[in-house]
Design a protein around this motif. Structure first.
Motif, PDB file in Angstrom:
ATOM      1  N   LEU A 148       0.831  -1.202   0.000  1.00 17.81           N
ATOM      2  CA  LEU A 148       0.000   0.000   0.000  1.00 17.81           C
ATOM      3  C   LEU A 148       0.866   1.253   0.000  1.00 17.81           C
ATOM      4  CD1 LEU A 148      -2.826  -0.998   2.531  1.00 17.81           C
ATOM      5  CD2 LEU A 148      -2.990  -0.820   0.040  1.00 17.81           C
ATOM      6  N   TRP A 149       1.946   1.227   0.790  1.00 15.77           N
ATOM      7  CA  TRP A 149       2.846   2.381   0.849  1.00 15.77           C
ATOM      8  C   TRP A 149       3.465   2.652  -0.516  1.00 15.77           C
ATOM      9  CZ3 TRP A 149       8.212   2.730   0.135  1.00 15.77           C
ATOM     10  CH2 TRP A 149       8.778   3.959   0.502  1.00 15.77           C
ATOM     11  N   CYS A 150       3.951   1.609  -1.170  1.00 10.23           N
ATOM     12  CA  CYS A 150       4.548   1.767  -2.501  1.00 10.23           C
ATOM     13  C   CYS A 150       3.528   2.292  -3.504  1.00 10.23           C
ATOM     14  CB  CYS A 150       5.112   0.431  -2.994  1.00 10.23           C
ATOM     15  SG  CYS A 150       6.670  -0.064  -2.212  1.00 10.23           S
ATOM     16  N   ALA A 151       2.291   1.805  -3.424  1.00 15.04           N
ATOM     17  CA  ALA A 151       1.250   2.241  -4.352  1.00 15.04           C
ATOM     18  C   ALA A 151       0.981   3.738  -4.193  1.00 15.04           C
ATOM     19  CB  ALA A 151      -0.029   1.449  -4.123  1.00 15.04           C
ATOM     20  N   VAL A 152       0.868   4.191  -2.942  1.00 15.40           N
ATOM     21  CA  VAL A 152       0.622   5.619  -2.689  1.00 15.40           C
ATOM     22  C   VAL A 152       1.802   6.457  -3.177  1.00 15.40           C
ATOM     23  CG1 VAL A 152       0.339   7.361  -0.884  1.00 15.40           C
ATOM     24  CG2 VAL A 152      -0.916   5.203  -0.742  1.00 15.40           C
ATOM     25  N   VAL A 153       3.019   5.989  -2.912  1.00 13.85           N
ATOM     26  CA  VAL A 153       4.219   6.716  -3.344  1.00 13.85           C
ATOM     27  C   VAL A 153       4.250   6.853  -4.868  1.00 13.85           C
ATOM     28  CG1 VAL A 153       6.736   6.569  -3.556  1.00 13.85           C
ATOM     29  CG2 VAL A 153       5.640   6.190  -1.340  1.00 13.85           C
ATOM     30  N   LEU A 154       3.937   5.765  -5.574  1.00 10.57           N
ATOM     31  CA  LEU A 154       3.972   5.803  -7.040  1.00 10.57           C
ATOM     32  C   LEU A 154       2.893   6.735  -7.601  1.00 10.57           C
ATOM     33  CD1 LEU A 154       4.671   2.056  -7.897  1.00 10.57           C
ATOM     34  CD2 LEU A 154       6.273   3.969  -7.832  1.00 10.57           C
ATOM     35  N   VAL A 155       1.724   6.719  -6.978  1.00  6.56           N
ATOM     36  CA  VAL A 155       0.652   7.616  -7.431  1.00  6.56           C
ATOM     37  C   VAL A 155       1.063   9.067  -7.212  1.00  6.56           C
ATOM     38  CG1 VAL A 155      -1.696   8.400  -6.958  1.00  6.56           C
ATOM     39  CG2 VAL A 155      -1.205   5.950  -7.125  1.00  6.56           C
ATOM     40  N   GLY A 157       4.110  10.231  -6.942  1.00  4.19           N
ATOM     41  CA  GLY A 157       5.223  10.551  -7.825  1.00  4.19           C
ATOM     42  C   GLY A 157       4.762  10.873  -9.228  1.00  4.19           C
ATOM     43  N   ALA A 158       3.703  10.190  -9.673  1.00  5.35           N
ATOM     44  CA  ALA A 158       3.191  10.403 -11.027  1.00  5.35           C
ATOM     45  C   ALA A 158       2.256  11.595 -11.127  1.00  5.35           C
ATOM     46  CB  ALA A 158       2.472   9.142 -11.498  1.00  5.35           C
ATOM     47  N   THR A 159       1.771  12.102  -9.964  1.00  2.00           N
ATOM     48  CA  THR A 159       0.812  13.204  -9.990  1.00  2.00           C
ATOM     49  C   THR A 159       1.426  14.512  -9.494  1.00  2.00           C
ATOM     50  OG1 THR A 159      -0.015  12.454  -7.824  1.00  2.00           O
ATOM     51  CG2 THR A 159      -1.215  11.729  -9.799  1.00  2.00           C
ATOM     52  N   ASP A 160       1.757  14.570  -8.208  1.00  7.52           N
ATOM     53  CA  ASP A 160       2.310  15.837  -7.691  1.00  7.52           C
ATOM     54  C   ASP A 160       3.838  15.863  -7.687  1.00  7.52           C
ATOM     55  OD1 ASP A 160       3.126  14.351  -5.492  1.00  7.52           O
ATOM     56  OD2 ASP A 160       1.566  15.093  -4.166  1.00  7.52           O
ATOM     57  N   GLY A 161       4.471  14.756  -8.098  1.00  5.40           N
ATOM     58  CA  GLY A 161       5.923  14.743  -8.251  1.00  5.40           C
ATOM     59  C   GLY A 161       6.720  14.489  -6.991  1.00  5.40           C
ATOM     60  N   TRP A 162       6.046  14.290  -5.831  1.00  4.17           N
ATOM     61  CA  TRP A 162       6.784  14.072  -4.590  1.00  4.17           C
ATOM     62  C   TRP A 162       7.005  12.588  -4.349  1.00  4.17           C
ATOM     63  CZ3 TRP A 162       6.148  11.410  -0.011  1.00  4.17           C
ATOM     64  CH2 TRP A 162       7.074  11.704   1.012  1.00  4.17           C
ATOM     65  N   VAL A 163       8.234  12.220  -4.004  1.00  5.89           N
ATOM     66  CA  VAL A 163       8.554  10.852  -3.590  1.00  5.89           C
ATOM     67  C   VAL A 163       9.486  10.943  -2.390  1.00  5.89           C
ATOM     68  CG1 VAL A 163       8.269   9.761  -5.850  1.00  5.89           C
ATOM     69  CG2 VAL A 163      10.471  10.742  -5.231  1.00  5.89           C
ATOM     70  N   PRO A 164       9.375  10.018  -1.444  1.00  9.82           N
ATOM     71  CA  PRO A 164      10.220  10.082  -0.246  1.00  9.82           C
ATOM     72  C   PRO A 164      11.678   9.710  -0.522  1.00  9.82           C
ATOM     73  CG  PRO A 164       8.850   8.125  -0.201  1.00  9.82           C
ATOM     74  CD  PRO A 164       8.393   8.936  -1.365  1.00  9.82           C
ATOM     75  N   TYR A 165      11.895   8.875  -1.543  1.00  6.48           N
ATOM     76  CA  TYR A 165      13.244   8.422  -1.847  1.00  6.48           C
ATOM     77  C   TYR A 165      13.467   8.522  -3.359  1.00  6.48           C
ATOM     78  CZ  TYR A 165      12.349   6.453   2.754  1.00  6.48           C
ATOM     79  OH  TYR A 165      11.996   6.302   4.065  1.00  6.48           O
ATOM     80  N   PRO A 166      14.626   9.031  -3.776  1.00  7.31           N
ATOM     81  CA  PRO A 166      14.877   9.250  -5.214  1.00  7.31           C
ATOM     82  C   PRO A 166      14.725   8.000  -6.076  1.00  7.31           C
ATOM     83  CG  PRO A 166      16.558  10.320  -3.865  1.00  7.31           C
ATOM     84  CD  PRO A 166      15.740   9.476  -2.937  1.00  7.31           C
ATOM     85  N   PHE A 167      15.054   6.827  -5.542  1.00  6.95           N
ATOM     86  CA  PHE A 167      14.995   5.615  -6.360  1.00  6.95           C
ATOM     87  C   PHE A 167      13.564   5.196  -6.692  1.00  6.95           C
ATOM     88  CE2 PHE A 167      15.656   4.351  -1.890  1.00  6.95           C
ATOM     89  CZ  PHE A 167      14.514   3.608  -1.651  1.00  6.95           C
ATOM     90  N   LEU A 168      12.566   5.857  -6.085  1.00 10.65           N
ATOM     91  CA  LEU A 168      11.167   5.559  -6.405  1.00 10.65           C
ATOM     92  C   LEU A 168      10.539   6.627  -7.293  1.00 10.65           C
ATOM     93  CD1 LEU A 168       9.855   4.224  -2.965  1.00 10.65           C
ATOM     94  CD2 LEU A 168      10.469   2.907  -4.996  1.00 10.65           C
ATOM     95  N   ASN A 169      11.355   7.522  -7.798  1.00 12.25           N
ATOM     96  CA  ASN A 169      10.849   8.593  -8.648  1.00 12.25           C
ATOM     97  C   ASN A 169      10.590   8.058 -10.054  1.00 12.25           C
ATOM     98  OD1 ASN A 169      10.340  10.963 -10.085  1.00 12.25           O
ATOM     99  ND2 ASN A 169      11.761  12.137  -8.819  1.00 12.25           N
ATOM    100  N   PRO A 170       9.352   8.191 -10.560  1.00 13.45           N
ATOM    101  CA  PRO A 170       9.023   7.670 -11.902  1.00 13.45           C
ATOM    102  C   PRO A 170       9.886   8.257 -13.016  1.00 13.45           C
ATOM    103  CG  PRO A 170       7.017   8.195 -10.687  1.00 13.45           C
ATOM    104  CD  PRO A 170       8.168   8.735  -9.882  1.00 13.45           C
TER     105      PRO A 170
END
Length: 215
Positions: A148-155, A157-170
């Motif tokens: 669930l955490w990864c899913a929220v992070v990916l969403v 990252g793809a919408t408002d551009g924020w990700v907690p860790y650079p390696f998860l940036n789309p």
């Protein structure tokens, strides 16, 4: 074998959880005092969420003991899962991220969240005999929160551009992101398997008065 009263263990758990909450709160307000901070971003980090979840599971277990009630099976399973998350937090930080810029800026809070509390959670699970063997068919439960955490992070990252860790940036490419997501899943399930395995061992140095689980 040394035997400690269950109430003493409960107080110790509440103290560890309180220290963790203080560390999270101090970090938040310290950051907010220097710059505008988005709570959704601050509390979006796996480290922060895992510490809060583990503190909640330990606190709930401790409160039930102080009330003279037994811990339900779902709570024991939740504590197992959060212990696995804290193992991942501790190992990843202390093997890959220690000394690198970023992360928790308050040194003492950083130590609590990445070293003290992860070690405490592991020792508490391994040494306190208030959990029975967990069935391997429930191991999948430890993946629910990370997925669930990864899913929220990916969403995000793809919408408002924020990700907690650079390696998860789309923007790095979804192939790379997928690889890291799989690595996270492997790390979590491996830590979970270790926690489930420990539940089959009798504590060797410290044991509280038994607290039976139901369910």
């Amino acid at each position: 074998m040394m035997r400690l009263p269950a109430r003493s263990i409960a107080v110790l758990r509440l103290s560890a959880a309180a220290l963790t909450l203080i560390a999270v709160g101090a970090t938040f307000f310290s950051t907010a005092s220097r710059a505008t901070i988005n709570p959704f971003n601050f509390f979006g980090f796996f480290t922060i969420q895992s510490n809060l979840l583990a503190a909640a599971a330990l606190s709930a277990t401790a409160v039930l003991v102080l009330l003279g009630r037994t811990a339900p099976a779902w709570l024991v399973l939740a504590r197992a899962a959060t212990t696995a998350y804290m193992i991942v937090v501790g190992l990843v930080y202390n093997t890959l991220l220690v000394g690198l810029p970023g992360g928790v800026e308050l040194p003492w809070a950083n130590t609590v969240l990445h070293v003290v509390f992860p070690v405490y959670c592991l020792l508490d699970w391994a040494l306190v005999a208030d959990r029975g063997p967990l069935p391997w068919r429930r191991l999948w439960v430890v993946l629910v929160y990370p997925v669930l955490w990864c899913a929220v992070v990916l969403v995000r990252g793809a919408t408002d551009g924020w990700v907690p860790y650079p390696f998860l940036n789309p923007v790095t490419g979804y192939g790379s992101v997928l690889l890291y997501v799989l690595l996270i899943a492997v790390a979590v399930i491996t830590a979970g398997a270790a926690v489930f395995g420990l539940s089959r061992l009798r504590p060797v140095t410290v044991r509280s008065e038994p607290v039976r689980t139901r369910g």
